[in-house]
Design an enzyme around this catalytic site. Structure first.
Site, short mmCIF file in Angstrom:
data_model
loop_
_atom_site.label_atom_id
_atom_site.label_comp_id
_atom_site.label_asym_id
_atom_site.label_seq_id
_atom_site.Cartn_x
_atom_site.Cartn_y
_atom_site.Cartn_z
N SER A 246 0.84 -1.19 0.00
CA SER A 246 0.00 0.00 0.00
C SER A 246 0.88 1.24 0.00
CB SER A 246 -0.90 0.00 1.23
OG SER A 246 -0.11 0.30 2.37
N LYS A 247 0.22 2.38 0.04
CA LYS A 247 0.93 3.66 0.05
C LYS A 247 1.90 3.76 1.23
CE LYS A 247 -1.59 7.15 -2.35
NZ LYS A 247 -1.05 8.27 -2.81
#
Ligand code: GLU
Length: 482
Positions: A246-247
């Protein structure tokens, strides 16, 4: 299936493509290029609610940036609705699919009941056995049905996955999924297989998350009397903490990598290693080498781990390997964007070219270049006067500046070598070690304590620029004494 290799990248235009999407595109592209096959771009835009403006352009610019050219397409599923409708209807006519008139409220209630009773979610087949007369009644009421596939109630469906081997699914776990929605748009499952069939896709390489859809696809192929393609489900990409990427792990949309100044060749090299390897050790490879060696056999079953530190390291390697001119050209747009607004535009490309070799070793990202070169472009440097003396007494720093100004005043050439010959001996004359001596000059010339090599920097800045800076520094320590 022994025909030519035809593969596709089939993104849904629901936002910026992220690293996982691009890895899928890249492995398809590599497989096509390795096998002298065809790489097709197909935009799966059948979910009108999730469609995002500009997403298709972002996908295409991401692919182009990384050099992934496509041979066919982009095809748009939204322009091929007739086809999907035709095959959904054919399945209904053959008794392999059926109309479902269940209103959303009924489906909601069914889902809630299933949740409450901890049952797996899925359509309860309420409309599966409607007789023609009942269908007619519903249609006359004006209810627009969806079309659902009649999944087999028992038996198993096996998939021979090229990466995972045989994967077997119990048909009882598959519900009667929707093929055609009431707005006339197909679902992913229907559109995907109709297109793969008519585009003569030989191999479907896609993310592991689609594996659970594959038995549905295989059943659909069979129902339509078509031969399915080969399937290869690519390993997941995890963050270094082994959770889903994810980010948080620094992984973002592909255009952000472009904006941050990763080189496409570094990005490509890095992506190749997210699930594939040449051997146990080779890290740095050109795209040509990757194409030459790419094979599905060497795609791993286990999840790949994304490590941004490794990407940064790799990018630094690629930056250092660039020719100076190339490095300068690629840095220019970043410098143009990144220098303070006070700096005159357009940036002088010839001047940047002279600076470039001095900072090339130090940049891991092209977006770091502006902050490495900004002092070359500003007439007034902002720094605290306390930075100048460093470890020295203020008095000593003043001497360093005065002596240097004197020595430079009469100097003929302004080459780094000349500058060094006349300045370096001054340290000894003042009884100072060269380290602290140079710190004073470095701060005066660059406004900072760490910089590219001092004399080369001075050469690029030129006589007037350097003398002015030394005088400003002196004035900071001894105001009004000029
Ligand atoms: N449209 C799907 C996606 O967004 C395609 C999956 C597939 O390749 O079948 O990834």
């Amino acid at each position: 299936m022994n025909g030519p290799v035809r593969v596709r990248f089939a993104p849904s235009p629901t936002g910026h493509p992220h690293l996982g999407n691009i890895r899928t595109a890249f492995f398809n592209w590599l497989f096509a290029r390795h096998n002298k096959g065809i790489f097709i771009l197909r935009i799966e835009d059948t979910d009108q609610a999730r469609k995002v403006d500009g997403a298709t352009e972002n996908i295409m610019s991401g692919l182009k940036w990384l050099g992934m050219d496509w041979d066919e397409g982009p095809y748009f599923q939204s322009q091929r609705l007739d086809m999907y409708q035709k095959y959904a209807q054919q399945l209904v006519d053959e008794g392999k699919a059926y109309y479902c008139f269940c209103p959303p409220e009924r489906l909601d209630k069914m889902r809630q009941d299933q949740m409450a009773r901890k049952l797996p979610p899925g359509y309860d087949r309420h409309c599966r056995e409607l007789v023609e007369a009942q269908v007619d009644v519903e249609k006359r009421k004006g209810t627009v049905p969806v079309i659902r596939f009649k999944s087999p109630l028992e038996g198993k469906t096996a998939i021979a996955d090229l990466i995972r081997g045989e994967v077997v699914f119990d048909n009882s776990t598959l519900d009667d999924f929707v093929l055609l929605k009431s707005d006339g748009y197909p679902t992913y499952h229907l559109a995907n297989i109709v297109d793969d069939h008519f585009m003569e896709i030989s191999h479907v390489l896609r993310a592991e998350e689609w594996l659970s859809s594959t038995p549905r696809h295989v059943l659909l192929y069979r129902a339509l009397g078509w031969q399915p393609p080969h399937f290869a489900h690519l390993p997941m990409i995890l963050g270094p903490d082994k959770s889903k990427l994810s980010k948080r792990h620094g992984a973002t949309a592909i255009n952000e990598y472009m904006d941050r100044g990763y080189l496409p060749e570094a990005m490509i090299n890095f992506l190749a290693l997210l699930g594939w390897s040449l051997d146990d050790k080779t890290e740095i490879m050109t795209v040509g080498e990757i194409i030459k060696n790419f094979s599905i056999e060497r795609v791993s079953k286990t999840a790949a781990v994304f490590n941004i530190a490794k990407l940064d390291w790799m990018n630094g390697m690629y930056i250092r390997a660039l020719g100076t001119q190339d490095f300068s050209d690629r840095s220019l747009p970043f410098v143009e964007r990144g220098l303070p607004t006070g700096v005159k535009r357009p940036i002088d490309a010839g001047y940047l070219e002279k600076i470039a070799p001095l900072v090339q070793e130090r940049a891991k990202l092209l977006s770091e270049v502006p902050s490495l070169v900004d002092f070359f472009f500003s007439d007034v440097l902002e720094y605290e006067s306390s930075l100048l003396p460093g470890k020295l007494e203020k008095r000593q720093a003043i001497d360093v500046l005065k002596k240097t100004l004197q020595a430079l005043d009469g100097i003929e050439g302004w080459r780094a070598g000349d500058l060094e010959t006349s300045v370096r001996p001054l340290a000894e004359g003042l009884g100072l070690k060269t380290g602290p001596f140079f710190t004073v000059l470095r701060v005066a010339i660059t406004g900072r304590t760490a910089s590219p090599p001092l004399f080369e920097t001075m050469e690029v800045l030129g006589r007037d620029g350097c003398l002015a800076r030394l005088k400003v520094a002196l004035d900071k320590l001894e105001p009004g004494q000029k």
